[in-house]
Write a protein that holds these residues in place. Structure first.
Motif, PDB file in Angstrom:
ATOM      1  N   THR A 175      -7.725  -2.454   2.326  1.00  0.00           N
ATOM      2  CA  THR A 175      -8.562  -2.740   3.827  1.00  0.00           C
ATOM      3  C   THR A 175      -7.045  -2.740   3.688  1.00  0.00           C
ATOM      4  OG1 THR A 175      -9.919  -3.434   5.252  1.00  0.00           O
ATOM      5  CG2 THR A 175      -9.119  -5.281   3.407  1.00  0.00           C
ATOM      6  N   ILE A 176      -7.104  -3.032   5.369  1.00  0.00           N
ATOM      7  CA  ILE A 176      -5.799  -2.922   6.024  1.00  0.00           C
ATOM      8  C   ILE A 176      -5.506  -4.182   6.149  1.00  0.00           C
ATOM      9  CG2 ILE A 176      -4.520  -3.257   8.164  1.00  0.00           C
ATOM     10  CD1 ILE A 176      -6.598  -0.043   8.772  1.00  0.00           C
ATOM     11  N   ALA A 177      -4.321  -4.686   5.685  1.00  0.00           N
ATOM     12  CA  ALA A 177      -4.443  -5.860   5.382  1.00  0.00           C
ATOM     13  C   ALA A 177      -3.839  -7.113   6.837  1.00  0.00           C
ATOM     14  CB  ALA A 177      -2.719  -6.460   4.588  1.00  0.00           C
ATOM     15  N   SER A 178      -4.177  -8.199   6.914  1.00  0.00           N
ATOM     16  CA  SER A 178      -4.147  -9.639   7.852  1.00  0.00           C
ATOM     17  C   SER A 178      -2.472 -10.067   7.678  1.00  0.00           C
ATOM     18  CB  SER A 178      -4.566 -10.778   7.163  1.00  0.00           C
ATOM     19  OG  SER A 178      -4.237 -11.633   6.136  1.00  0.00           O
ATOM     20  N   GLN A 179      -1.595 -10.998   8.017  1.00  0.00           N
ATOM     21  CA  GLN A 179      -0.098 -11.336   8.090  1.00  0.00           C
ATOM     22  C   GLN A 179      -0.565 -12.378   7.326  1.00  0.00           C
ATOM     23  OE1 GLN A 179       1.567 -11.962  11.619  1.00  0.00           O
ATOM     24  NE2 GLN A 179       0.459 -10.879  12.944  1.00  0.00           N
ATOM     25  N   GLU A 180      -1.792 -12.971   7.164  1.00  0.00           N
ATOM     26  CA  GLU A 180      -2.146 -14.119   6.346  1.00  0.00           C
ATOM     27  C   GLU A 180      -1.777 -13.447   4.343  1.00  0.00           C
ATOM     28  OE1 GLU A 180      -1.258 -16.894   6.298  1.00  0.00           O
ATOM     29  OE2 GLU A 180      -1.466 -17.136   8.319  1.00  0.00           O
ATOM     30  N   ASP A 181      -2.366 -12.142   4.345  1.00  0.00           N
ATOM     31  CA  ASP A 181      -2.207 -11.511   3.037  1.00  0.00           C
ATOM     32  C   ASP A 181      -0.882 -11.041   2.894  1.00  0.00           C
ATOM     33  OD1 ASP A 181      -5.225 -10.824   2.818  1.00  0.00           O
ATOM     34  OD2 ASP A 181      -5.752  -9.150   4.271  1.00  0.00           O
ATOM     35  N   TYR A 203       7.591   5.673   4.416  1.00  0.00           N
ATOM     36  CA  TYR A 203       5.877   5.850   3.929  1.00  0.00           C
ATOM     37  C   TYR A 203       5.810   5.229   3.116  1.00  0.00           C
ATOM     38  CZ  TYR A 203       7.503  10.332   5.900  1.00  0.00           C
ATOM     39  OH  TYR A 203       7.894  11.609   6.546  1.00  0.00           O
ATOM     40  N   PHE A 204       4.840   4.524   2.755  1.00  0.00           N
ATOM     41  CA  PHE A 204       3.918   4.223   1.868  1.00  0.00           C
ATOM     42  C   PHE A 204       3.805   5.074   0.902  1.00  0.00           C
ATOM     43  CE2 PHE A 204      -0.085   3.365   5.252  1.00  0.00           C
ATOM     44  CZ  PHE A 204       1.024   2.276   4.647  1.00  0.00           C
ATOM     45  N   ALA A 205       4.845   4.204  -0.666  1.00  0.00           N
ATOM     46  CA  ALA A 205       4.944   4.852  -1.831  1.00  0.00           C
ATOM     47  C   ALA A 205       4.352   5.357  -2.397  1.00  0.00           C
ATOM     48  CB  ALA A 205       4.779   3.888  -2.982  1.00  0.00           C
ATOM     49  N   HIS A 206       2.892   6.086  -2.500  1.00  0.00           N
ATOM     50  CA  HIS A 206       2.392   6.987  -2.941  1.00  0.00           C
ATOM     51  C   HIS A 206       1.216   8.018  -1.837  1.00  0.00           C
ATOM     52  CE1 HIS A 206       2.449   5.304  -7.175  1.00  0.00           C
ATOM     53  NE2 HIS A 206       2.284   4.696  -6.369  1.00  0.00           N
ATOM     54  N   LEU A 576      -6.962  10.044  12.882  1.00  0.00           N
ATOM     55  CA  LEU A 576      -7.798   9.714  11.479  1.00  0.00           C
ATOM     56  C   LEU A 576      -7.017  10.230  10.778  1.00  0.00           C
ATOM     57  CD1 LEU A 576     -11.618  11.461  11.332  1.00  0.00           C
ATOM     58  CD2 LEU A 576     -10.883   8.588  11.919  1.00  0.00           C
ATOM     59  N   ILE A 577      -5.317  10.412  10.688  1.00  0.00           N
ATOM     60  CA  ILE A 577      -4.546  10.482  10.407  1.00  0.00           C
ATOM     61  C   ILE A 577      -3.965   9.232   9.791  1.00  0.00           C
ATOM     62  CG2 ILE A 577      -1.913  11.050  10.373  1.00  0.00           C
ATOM     63  CD1 ILE A 577      -2.457  13.822  11.372  1.00  0.00           C
ATOM     64  N   GLY A 578      -4.216   8.604   8.596  1.00  0.00           N
ATOM     65  CA  GLY A 578      -3.617   7.551   7.837  1.00  0.00           C
ATOM     66  C   GLY A 578      -4.182   6.617   7.596  1.00  0.00           C
ATOM     67  N   ALA A 579      -5.485   6.754   7.815  1.00  0.00           N
ATOM     68  CA  ALA A 579      -7.170   5.926   7.216  1.00  0.00           C
ATOM     69  C   ALA A 579      -7.721   6.250   6.335  1.00  0.00           C
ATOM     70  CB  ALA A 579      -8.098   7.026   8.554  1.00  0.00           C
ATOM     71  N   GLN A 580      -6.572   6.685   5.269  1.00  0.00           N
ATOM     72  CA  GLN A 580      -7.125   6.406   4.160  1.00  0.00           C
ATOM     73  C   GLN A 580      -6.310   5.835   3.315  1.00  0.00           C
ATOM     74  OE1 GLN A 580     -10.597   7.154   3.115  1.00  0.00           O
ATOM     75  NE2 GLN A 580     -10.806   7.965   4.957  1.00  0.00           N
ATOM     76  N   PRO A 581      -6.842   4.780   2.510  1.00  0.00           N
ATOM     77  CA  PRO A 581      -5.851   4.331   1.383  1.00  0.00           C
ATOM     78  C   PRO A 581      -5.163   5.259   0.960  1.00  0.00           C
ATOM     79  CG  PRO A 581      -7.983   3.295   1.907  1.00  0.00           C
ATOM     80  CD  PRO A 581      -8.233   4.180   2.095  1.00  0.00           C
ATOM     81  N   PRO A 582      -3.658   4.781   0.531  1.00  0.00           N
ATOM     82  CA  PRO A 582      -2.672   5.491  -0.219  1.00  0.00           C
ATOM     83  C   PRO A 582      -2.842   5.920  -1.400  1.00  0.00           C
ATOM     84  CG  PRO A 582      -1.520   4.014   0.913  1.00  0.00           C
ATOM     85  CD  PRO A 582      -2.952   3.963   1.938  1.00  0.00           C
ATOM     86  N   PRO A 583      -3.784   6.743  -2.669  1.00  0.00           N
ATOM     87  CA  PRO A 583      -3.913   6.584  -3.807  1.00  0.00           C
ATOM     88  C   PRO A 583      -2.740   6.025  -5.064  1.00  0.00           C
ATOM     89  CG  PRO A 583      -3.013   9.209  -3.577  1.00  0.00           C
ATOM     90  CD  PRO A 583      -2.743   8.347  -2.026  1.00  0.00           C
ATOM     91  N   ALA A 584      -3.827   5.025  -5.771  1.00  0.00           N
ATOM     92  CA  ALA A 584      -3.223   4.821  -7.269  1.00  0.00           C
ATOM     93  C   ALA A 584      -1.900   4.036  -6.641  1.00  0.00           C
ATOM     94  CB  ALA A 584      -2.712   5.848  -7.782  1.00  0.00           C
ATOM     95  N   ARG A 585      -2.368   3.402  -5.410  1.00  0.00           N
ATOM     96  CA  ARG A 585      -0.483   2.269  -5.251  1.00  0.00           C
ATOM     97  C   ARG A 585      -0.624   1.230  -6.427  1.00  0.00           C
ATOM     98  NH1 ARG A 585      -4.128   3.510  -1.334  1.00  0.00           N
ATOM     99  NH2 ARG A 585      -5.124   1.542  -1.842  1.00  0.00           N
ATOM    100  N   PRO A 586       0.499   1.533  -6.722  1.00  0.00           N
ATOM    101  CA  PRO A 586       0.357  -0.614  -7.959  1.00  0.00           C
ATOM    102  C   PRO A 586       0.164  -1.273  -7.004  1.00  0.00           C
ATOM    103  CG  PRO A 586       2.770   0.618  -7.148  1.00  0.00           C
ATOM    104  CD  PRO A 586       1.563   1.184  -6.218  1.00  0.00           C
ATOM    105  N   GLU A 587       0.490  -2.376  -7.848  1.00  0.00           N
ATOM    106  CA  GLU A 587       0.047  -3.702  -7.409  1.00  0.00           C
ATOM    107  C   GLU A 587       1.217  -4.659  -6.837  1.00  0.00           C
ATOM    108  OE1 GLU A 587      -2.751  -5.981  -6.763  1.00  0.00           O
ATOM    109  OE2 GLU A 587      -3.912  -4.276  -7.447  1.00  0.00           O
TER     110      GLU A 587
END
Length: 587
Positions: A175-181, A203-206, A576-587
């Motif tokens: 999900t979309i992170a908060s500032q506390e996250d 860009y998001f790394a993946h 809706l562009i960018g509305a899906q989480p990037p796949p296979a993101r590392p922790e």
């Protein structure tokens, strides 16, 4: 005598029953007394395109950009994307009493962080979500968060930034992170996004603009596009605190009971809104300089959401500024219906296409009302004979005499005013032109592919007596390089690279005889080329009196179709562009 009585009776539809109508057979009629309170006015004329945001209200805007969303994250990002499209950053505009979110969207289109996020918060509220302001002290910045799924989420339309956090209960596990996250897990910024040196964006790394399996991932969302850094985000969230929840910030407020976006036109009036500006056609109270996006075109040239919609208007001046339109009163004086747009007449007779005094020893007067949801910047009066006496009122009661060449400065900054015109000779010609400022991003643009246009009015009974005409003018275009070829050349996806637009405009015109009135405008793409958004020229609404024809157009009206060398192609839904989480993101 029976014929004469029928003509007199027909006029009572235009005026109050108390108004005295004098008929002079074959030549003229006169109207007394001073005030015509029952004007025939088309109320709330809406033109909506299903491919563009419906900005007629905050609720309509939310519904139009989130209708294809399935999750709360998708809705939040759709509202984030449309706010980035509607508003660019520039010092706050101001008006006494503040500027509502809806007025900011339609009239100005620019603000600083607190104003931008006030609009976003107002949209979150219209969508049914809780929200809160968060203030940063290092750097100084005003942000907003939205609450759903039992947690807060941070989307920043000013910095153009959001990121994702693992969430087992969310769809897809993220999900979309908060500032506390972010404060608790710095890797959500440090490790999750990467810099594209060629395009100067993050860009998001993946999920970046690159070629995968022979296809370009050109819809990867661009972040921090105006030059801000991940370090500033991290510093900001470390200093973030609740800033309370007022319904406004920096003079931008949620609501304004005195402002409504309602386009009302009487016979003889037309409103033509352009996707361009006129020299010195801006209104920015207290500023000596015109509004403009100080970052040039950085905010859209690499953005796959808002960039394709904006790139047709780049040219040599690529930054976003202001746009203009014209609200014109130009009746024919050939028919009694041409008087229906006035609010006052005194000692006036209509004869052979002219207004003349009934009593030639006394001056005749007409009162022209001007009302618009857009602010007036300039006003011009083309009148013959020229020796008329003018007076302006901001409240419809107190009139102040004004010279014709000083009319603009008398009405600049107004949304409503009245112009009284007094004359002793026959009035043969009158055209009152008001240059208004508006935000082109709030207009119902056309997109490549099929566009469904819907026209409505609040009082459709007037369609039986007057013609309401709606006109679109635009220039179609195409791109002769594929996204893969653009990637290989380090091209930016929305800077008109390898794109061209026709010099010949296309005009589509409809006379509205019922509501809702729907019609389709198809914008095809030449075979073998890539679709781009057309370059919009203007949208016109006009109400014709019985003696008028539609205003001139730059090309004969036509019915767009798909030719043998064309095909119907569309671009992805921008919100809706960018509305899906990037796949296979590392922790």
């Amino acid at each position: 005598m029976k014929e004469c009585s029928s003509f007199v009776m027909s006029l009572t539809g235009y005026f109050l029953s108390a108004t005295i109508v004098l008929f002079m057979p074959g030549t003229a009629f006169a109207v007394l007394p001073n005030q015509l309170e029952n004007r025939d006015v088309f109320r709330d004329i809406k033109v909506v395109c299903d491919q563009a945001p419906d900005c007629s209200s905050l609720k309509a805007l939310v519904e139009s950009v989130t209708r294809d969303c399935r999750t709360d994250d998708e809705r939040a990002i759709a509202l984030y994307n449309v706010c980035r499209y509607l508003i660019y950053h520039h010092p706050y505009p101001s008006e006494p009493g503040g500027i509502s979110a809806l007025k900011l969207i339609h009239v100005y289109g620019w603000s600083l962080c607190g104003g931008e996020h006030t609009v976003l918060a107002a949209l979150f509220e219209a969508a049914g979500y809780r929200w809160r302001y968060r203030g940063w002290s290092n750097p100084g910045h005003t942000t907003v968060e939205v609450f759903y799924g039992n947690r807060w989420h941070y989307l920043d339309t000013f910095l153009k930034f959001y990121t994702w956090v693992p969430a087992p209960d969310a769809p897809g596990g993220w999900t979309i992170a908060s500032q506390e996250d972010i404060r608790a897990r710095l890797g959500l910024v440090k490790e999750a996004i990467v810099y594209d040196e060629a395009r100067k964006v993050w860009y998001f790394a993946h999920n970046r603009f690159e070629v995968r399996d022979g296809r370009a991932n050109w819809t990867a969302p661009a972040l921090l596009v105006c030059g801000d850094s991940p370090e500033s985000v991290l510093s900001g969230v470390r200093s973030s605190r609740d800033a309370g929840s007022p319904r406004g910030w920096g003079g931008i407020v949620f609501d304004d009971p005195n402002y409504t976006f309602s386009i009302d036109l009487a016979p003889g009036y037309r409103l033509e809104l352009h996707w361009d500006k006129e020299p010195d056609g801006w209104y920015f109270a207290g500023s000596q300089n015109p509004p403009h996006h100080t970052c040039g075109d950085k905010d859209y040239r690499n953005c796959p959401a808002i960039g394709p919609i904006l790139e047709p208007y780049g040219g040599t001046e690529r930054r976003r500024t202001w746009s203009n339109g014209r609200l014109v009163f130009a009746p024919s004086w050939k028919d009694p219906s041409s008087l229906a747009g006035l609010e006052g007449l005194e000692n006036v007779s209509l004869a052979e296409g002219k207004l003349v005094p009934v009593d030639p020893t006394q001056p005749a007067q007409i009162v022209i009302p001007i009302s618009s949801p857009y602010v007036v910047v300039k006003a011009y009066l083309d009148v013959w004979p020229e020796d008329v006496v003018l007076a302006v009122s901001r409240d419809g009661k107190q009139f102040v005499d004004v010279k014709k060449d000083r009319l603009s400065e008398s009405v600049r900054g107004s949304y409503r005013y009245w112009l009284r015109v007094s004359f002793r000779q026959a009035l043969e010609r009158l055209e009152l032109t008001n240059v208004v400022q508006h935000n082109q991003e709030a207009l119902p643009y056309l997109a490549p592919g099929r566009n469904k246009i819907t026209v409505t009015v609040a009082n459709p009974d007037l369609l039986k007596r007057y013609r309401l005409v709606v006109t679109y003018a635009y220039q179609p275009g195409s791109r002769y390089r594929t996204p893969e070829e653009m990637y290989q050349r380090d091209a930016e996806i929305a800077r008109a690279h390898y794109a061209e637009w026709s010099e010949k405009p296309i005009v589509v015109q409809r006379t509205i005889d019922r509501v809702p009135y729907t019609f389709e405008i198809v914008v095809p793409t030449p075979k073998g080329k890539q679709p781009v958004y057309p370059r919009m020229l203007f949208l016109r609404r006009e109400v014709l009196d019985a003696g008028q024809e539609p205003a001139p157009v730059p090309a004969p009206p036509t019915e767009p179709s798909v030719g043998p060398d064309q095909e119907v192609r569309a671009l992805p839904t921008p919100w809706l562009i960018g509305a899906q989480p990037p796949p296979a993101r590392p922790e």
